[in-house]
Design a protein around this motif. Structure first.
Motif, PDB file in Angstrom:
ATOM      1  N   PRO A 189      -0.492  -2.691  -0.441  1.00  0.00           N
ATOM      2  CA  PRO A 189      -1.891  -3.119  -0.541  1.00  0.00           C
ATOM      3  C   PRO A 189      -2.767  -2.503   0.538  1.00  0.00           C
ATOM      4  N   ASN A 190      -4.033  -2.353   0.225  1.00  0.00           N
ATOM      5  CA  ASN A 190      -5.085  -2.047   1.188  1.00  0.00           C
ATOM      6  C   ASN A 190      -6.170  -3.094   0.944  1.00  0.00           C
ATOM      7  N   PRO A 191      -5.967  -4.330   1.456  1.00  0.00           N
ATOM      8  CA  PRO A 191      -6.713  -5.484   0.955  1.00  0.00           C
ATOM      9  C   PRO A 191      -8.155  -5.569   1.433  1.00  0.00           C
ATOM     10  N   ASP A 192      -8.971  -6.189   0.573  1.00  0.00           N
ATOM     11  CA  ASP A 192     -10.338  -6.579   0.886  1.00  0.00           C
ATOM     12  C   ASP A 192     -10.713  -7.669  -0.113  1.00  0.00           C
ATOM     13  N   GLU A 193     -11.991  -7.974  -0.233  1.00  0.00           N
ATOM     14  CA  GLU A 193     -12.398  -9.114  -1.053  1.00  0.00           C
ATOM     15  C   GLU A 193     -13.246  -8.721  -2.252  1.00  0.00           C
ATOM     16  N   GLY A 194     -13.352  -7.434  -2.520  1.00  0.00           N
ATOM     17  CA  GLY A 194     -14.190  -6.982  -3.626  1.00  0.00           C
ATOM     18  C   GLY A 194     -13.391  -6.716  -4.893  1.00  0.00           C
ATOM     19  N   ALA A 195     -13.837  -5.704  -5.625  1.00  0.00           N
ATOM     20  CA  ALA A 195     -13.208  -5.363  -6.904  1.00  0.00           C
ATOM     21  C   ALA A 195     -11.732  -5.039  -6.719  1.00  0.00           C
ATOM     22  N   ASN A 196     -10.940  -5.462  -7.685  1.00  0.00           N
ATOM     23  CA  ASN A 196      -9.497  -5.241  -7.645  1.00  0.00           C
ATOM     24  C   ASN A 196      -9.186  -3.872  -8.257  1.00  0.00           C
ATOM     25  N   VAL A 197      -8.843  -2.894  -7.417  1.00  0.00           N
ATOM     26  CA  VAL A 197      -8.636  -1.517  -7.862  1.00  0.00           C
ATOM     27  C   VAL A 197      -7.185  -1.119  -7.649  1.00  0.00           C
ATOM     28  N   VAL A 198      -6.579  -0.564  -8.694  1.00  0.00           N
ATOM     29  CA  VAL A 198      -5.230  -0.005  -8.599  1.00  0.00           C
ATOM     30  C   VAL A 198      -5.343   1.508  -8.488  1.00  0.00           C
ATOM     31  N   VAL A 199      -4.780   2.076  -7.431  1.00  0.00           N
ATOM     32  CA  VAL A 199      -4.773   3.525  -7.215  1.00  0.00           C
ATOM     33  C   VAL A 199      -3.378   4.046  -7.519  1.00  0.00           C
ATOM     34  N   CYS A 242     -13.429  -2.729  -1.786  1.00  0.00           N
ATOM     35  CA  CYS A 242     -12.449  -2.867  -2.875  1.00  0.00           C
ATOM     36  C   CYS A 242     -11.131  -3.421  -2.356  1.00  0.00           C
ATOM     37  N   ASN A 243     -10.533  -4.294  -3.135  1.00  0.00           N
ATOM     38  CA  ASN A 243      -9.193  -4.812  -2.876  1.00  0.00           C
ATOM     39  C   ASN A 243      -8.211  -3.884  -3.585  1.00  0.00           C
ATOM     40  N   VAL A 244      -7.597  -2.990  -2.824  1.00  0.00           N
ATOM     41  CA  VAL A 244      -6.842  -1.882  -3.400  1.00  0.00           C
ATOM     42  C   VAL A 244      -5.345  -2.163  -3.366  1.00  0.00           C
ATOM     43  N   THR A 245      -4.675  -1.825  -4.453  1.00  0.00           N
ATOM     44  CA  THR A 245      -3.212  -1.761  -4.493  1.00  0.00           C
ATOM     45  C   THR A 245      -2.829  -0.346  -4.880  1.00  0.00           C
ATOM     46  N   SER A 266       4.533   2.228 -14.892  1.00  0.00           N
ATOM     47  CA  SER A 266       4.164   2.178 -16.306  1.00  0.00           C
ATOM     48  C   SER A 266       2.805   1.521 -16.475  1.00  0.00           C
ATOM     49  N   ALA A 267       2.220   1.667 -17.663  1.00  0.00           N
ATOM     50  CA  ALA A 267       0.954   1.007 -17.963  1.00  0.00           C
ATOM     51  C   ALA A 267       1.088  -0.504 -17.824  1.00  0.00           C
ATOM     52  N   ALA A 268       2.208  -1.057 -18.281  1.00  0.00           N
ATOM     53  CA  ALA A 268       2.410  -2.506 -18.199  1.00  0.00           C
ATOM     54  C   ALA A 268       2.437  -2.971 -16.750  1.00  0.00           C
ATOM     55  N   GLN A 269       3.101  -2.219 -15.870  1.00  0.00           N
ATOM     56  CA  GLN A 269       3.165  -2.597 -14.457  1.00  0.00           C
ATOM     57  C   GLN A 269       1.784  -2.542 -13.812  1.00  0.00           C
ATOM     58  N   ILE A 270       0.986  -1.551 -14.192  1.00  0.00           N
ATOM     59  CA  ILE A 270      -0.362  -1.439 -13.641  1.00  0.00           C
ATOM     60  C   ILE A 270      -1.256  -2.559 -14.155  1.00  0.00           C
ATOM     61  N   LEU A 271      -1.220  -2.808 -15.447  1.00  0.00           N
ATOM     62  CA  LEU A 271      -2.083  -3.829 -16.038  1.00  0.00           C
ATOM     63  C   LEU A 271      -1.678  -5.229 -15.618  1.00  0.00           C
ATOM     64  N   ASP A 272      -0.418  -5.421 -15.254  1.00  0.00           N
ATOM     65  CA  ASP A 272       0.031  -6.723 -14.747  1.00  0.00           C
ATOM     66  C   ASP A 272      -0.668  -7.083 -13.432  1.00  0.00           C
ATOM     67  N   GLY A 308     -10.440  -1.912 -12.086  1.00  0.00           N
ATOM     68  CA  GLY A 308     -10.545  -0.481 -12.313  1.00  0.00           C
ATOM     69  C   GLY A 308      -9.299   0.224 -11.812  1.00  0.00           C
ATOM     70  N   ILE A 309      -9.105   1.444 -12.293  1.00  0.00           N
ATOM     71  CA  ILE A 309      -7.909   2.228 -11.962  1.00  0.00           C
ATOM     72  C   ILE A 309      -8.350   3.614 -11.495  1.00  0.00           C
ATOM     73  N   VAL A 310      -7.749   4.085 -10.417  1.00  0.00           N
ATOM     74  CA  VAL A 310      -8.012   5.425  -9.882  1.00  0.00           C
ATOM     75  C   VAL A 310      -6.749   6.263 -10.003  1.00  0.00           C
ATOM     76  N   LEU A 311      -6.880   7.463 -10.562  1.00  0.00           N
ATOM     77  CA  LEU A 311      -5.800   8.450 -10.571  1.00  0.00           C
ATOM     78  C   LEU A 311      -6.078   9.431  -9.450  1.00  0.00           C
ATOM     79  N   SER A 312      -5.195   9.493  -8.463  1.00  0.00           N
ATOM     80  CA  SER A 312      -5.488  10.243  -7.244  1.00  0.00           C
ATOM     81  C   SER A 312      -5.288  11.739  -7.420  1.00  0.00           C
ATOM     82  N   THR A 313      -5.698  12.460  -6.398  1.00  0.00           N
ATOM     83  CA  THR A 313      -5.365  13.869  -6.251  1.00  0.00           C
ATOM     84  C   THR A 313      -3.870  14.020  -5.996  1.00  0.00           C
ATOM     85  N   GLY A 314      -3.406  15.276  -5.977  1.00  0.00           N
ATOM     86  CA  GLY A 314      -2.004  15.530  -5.691  1.00  0.00           C
ATOM     87  C   GLY A 314      -1.672  16.997  -5.832  1.00  0.00           C
ATOM     88  N   PRO A 315      -0.455  17.384  -5.436  1.00  0.00           N
ATOM     89  CA  PRO A 315      -0.060  18.795  -5.453  1.00  0.00           C
ATOM     90  C   PRO A 315       0.600  19.212  -6.762  1.00  0.00           C
TER      91      PRO A 315
END
Length: 363
Positions: A163-173, A191-194, A201-207, A212-219
């Motif tokens: 987690p990267n916790p806060d009290e706003g929108a619940n965002v999964v990165v 944002c309250n980030v996880t 999987s989609a089910a694990q994320i939606l659980d 909102g959902i963020v798809l990060s950068t990467g190599p």
């Protein structure tokens, strides 16, 4: 001063002087034209298994700032610079680049004509390179025999959620090689980030009940990731607002039927001109681009193009026609680089707020 060599798989060799680690290393060589922010670049996981050639004339002249790292453990393979300034400390007691590279076993070479190397890469295209003690036949044989991994995301992404916790929108990165600049921008917006692993999987994320959902950068190449990642994106984009960037943008395109190809010469730098199509506004962005979405492959019943690169004409932004999902190829967090496009995070926040306030359950 110890002499070392940068050798390229096309037979080229460049002599220089050593700093950082004295390890021998091999990786893909890329040139970066950014004029500042070398610390953010070296610690960006996008450069996993790559040797970075800085075309800026002088590197190391500001010291390193504890607040500017883009990852805790950098995974670049090497650093090539024209001039190196060994500033150990200032009144902030920052460490020098030399010490930082030694800590992380990353070799460096200076007193090299980095602009000539960049021109060479522009003519010859992407290739492997090594940093070695002697540029003999054995070194070139070793370079040619080395096979670089295609499992970059698995090697740099988090293996467990955190987690990267806060009290706003619940965002999964979703972490494909997350840079800290993305988390900073979400934190600025409370944002309250996880952060979850790339293979969730989609089910694990939606659980996690994301707003909102963020798809990060990467190599690496998006095509090196399994189809299960595309299946995940296809599912979650219909269930929650989605914002993708960099590698995430390329995966978003693939999940919606488009194709992605490798650039002959990678684009790395800042002040890169981008045009937003709907407003015709031109702004500048940071780029770490090795792949591009093929515009001819885009299914316009699903996606439309929102941004175009004015240097090479590549697709720089996409938006879904049916779902609150959008993506950009460039780095909107501006770490380092211009902050011109940081407002995209505000757009994401607005989309999440509208969805929360709406009784419409079509999403």
């Amino acid at each position: 001063m110890t002499e070392r060599y940068l050798i390229l798989e096309d037979g080229s060799a460049y002599a220089g002087k050593a700093f950082g680690s004295l390890a021998t290393t091999t990786g893909e060589i890329v040139a970066n034209s950014t004029m500042n922010g070398y610390q953010e670049i070296i610690s960006n996981q996008i450069y996993h298994n790559q040797i970075i050639v800085f075309t800026q004339s002088s590197i190391g002249n500001t010291g390193l700032d504890q607040n500017a790292y883009e990852s805790i453990l950098p995974s670049a393979k090497g650093v090539i610079v024209r001039e190196y300034e060994n500033l150990a400390t200032d009144h902030f007691k920052r460490i020098s680049l030399d010490k930082y590279l030694k800590q992380h076993k990353i070799p460096g070479i200076y007193d090299v004509d980095t602009r000539e190397i960049r021109h060479h890469l522009q003519k010859r295209g992407n290739m492997k390179a090594s940093i070695v003690d002697v540029a003999d036949d054995h070194a070139f044989d070793q370079l040619h025999a080395t096979v670089l991994t295609n499992q970059q995301v698995a090697q740099v992404a988090t293996p467990k959620p955190f987690p990267n916790p806060d009290e706003g929108a619940n965002v999964v990165v979703v972490d494909f090689g997350l840079k800290s600049g993305i988390l900073r921008e979400l934190s600025h917006r409370d944002c309250n980030v996880t952060v979850v692993p790339w293979n969730f999987s989609a089910a694990q994320i939606l659980d996690l009940d994301p707003d909102g959902i963020v798809l990060s950068t990467g190599p690496g190449s998006p095509e090196n990731l399994p189809k299960s990642v595309l299946d995940m994106i296809t599912e979650v984009q219909s269930q929650a607002p989605l914002f993708a960037m960099g590698l995430g943008h390329e995966l978003f395109a693939l999940a919606n039927g488009a194709k992605v190809s490798q650039l002959t010469v990678e684009h790395h730098g800042s002040n890169h001109p981008i045009r937003e199509i709907i407003t015709n506004e031109i702004f500048f962005s940071g780029q770490e681009q090795g792949y591009a979405v093929d515009p001819k492959s885009i299914d316009h019943a699903k996606l439309f193009i929102t941004h175009i690169d004015l240097v090479n004409g590549t697709v720089q932004g996409l938006r879904h026609r049916d779902y609150p999902a959008f993506s950009v190829q460039f780095s909107p967090d501006g770490a380092p680089g211009p902050k011109d496009s940081v407002g995209l995070f505000d757009d994401f926040m607005e989309i999440m707020a509208r969805r929360r306030d709406s009784n419409d359950d079509r999403y």
